[in-house]
Design an enzyme around this catalytic site. Structure first.
Site, PDB file in Angstrom:
ATOM      1  N   SER A   1      -8.675  99.276 -12.098  1.00 47.25           N
ATOM      2  CA  SER A   1      -8.593  99.982 -13.375  1.00 47.25           C
ATOM      3  C   SER A   1      -9.941 100.244 -14.048  1.00 47.25           C
ATOM      4  CB  SER A   1      -7.626  99.286 -14.355  1.00 47.25           C
ATOM      5  OG  SER A   1      -8.201  98.174 -14.960  1.00 47.25           O
ATOM      6  N   ASP A   2     -11.036  99.924 -13.382  1.00 42.37           N
ATOM      7  CA  ASP A   2     -12.346 100.265 -13.933  1.00 42.37           C
ATOM      8  C   ASP A   2     -13.320 100.591 -12.805  1.00 42.37           C
ATOM      9  OD1 ASP A   2     -14.020 100.793 -16.103  1.00 42.37           O
ATOM     10  OD2 ASP A   2     -14.781  98.737 -16.186  1.00 42.37           O
TER      11      ASP A   2
END
Length: 168
Positions: free
Chosen positions: A102-103
């Site tokens: 997610s990053d």
């Protein structure tokens, strides 16, 4: 640490629940074994008193992250292609293991001394089975847990539908 430089990733621990979550998630990260995933050397907790800090010990990559490596060096296209392919292989492995990073961004992909990609910085990694609904609820309320400049469009929907596609 074992005659090598390391990086300590710090995580706040406020109560027994956050301590147990830190131990469970960091133990899971320790189990990830793939050439394109940054290896976790060890984990430890500073104190049994709350609040305290938990630490994840990872190798320090002398070439830094992908962004600084490309900015500081004239990198051949074949090496860039290989780093990109290795990054995708690492992301695929994370997804097969039940994780959403997610990053994903150049600053979270490190370049080893032998010029191979290593995905790291799992501060906001999500265990698909246990945390997908929490991600959606958190995003609806706070819109944090990712870097805005690299976030997938679905992070900004009224009803976020975060999935493995969000990492690509």
């Amino acid at each position: 640490y074992k005659n090598q430089e390391v990086v300590l990733k710090e995580s706040g621990i406020h109560d027994i629940e956050s301590r147990n979550r830190f131990l469970k998630e960091s133990s899971f990260l320790c189990s990830l074994k793939h050439p394109s995933i940054a290896e976790i050397e060890s984990i430890f907790i500073q104190s049994n008193q709350f609040p305290t800090l938990g630490y994840i010990v990872m190798p320090r990559y002398e070439n830094g992250d992908l962004q600084e490596f490309v900015q500081k060096n004239k990198v051949e296209i074949d090496i860039l292609k290989r780093l990109f392919r290795e990054s995708l292989e690492g992301i695929a492995y994370l997804h097969q293991s039940g994780m959403i990073h997610s990053d994903v961004k150049p600053e979270n992909i490190f370049v080893s001394s032998d010029l191979h990609a290593r995905i790291g910085d799992f501060d906001v990694s999500k265990n698909l089975k246990e945390r997908l609904s929490k991600i959606s609820a958190t995003l609806k309320q706070t819109r944090i847990g990712f870097t805005i400049e690299y976030a997938a469009p679905e992070f900004f929907e009224n009803e976020p539908s975060i999935s493995t596609k969000s990492d690509i």
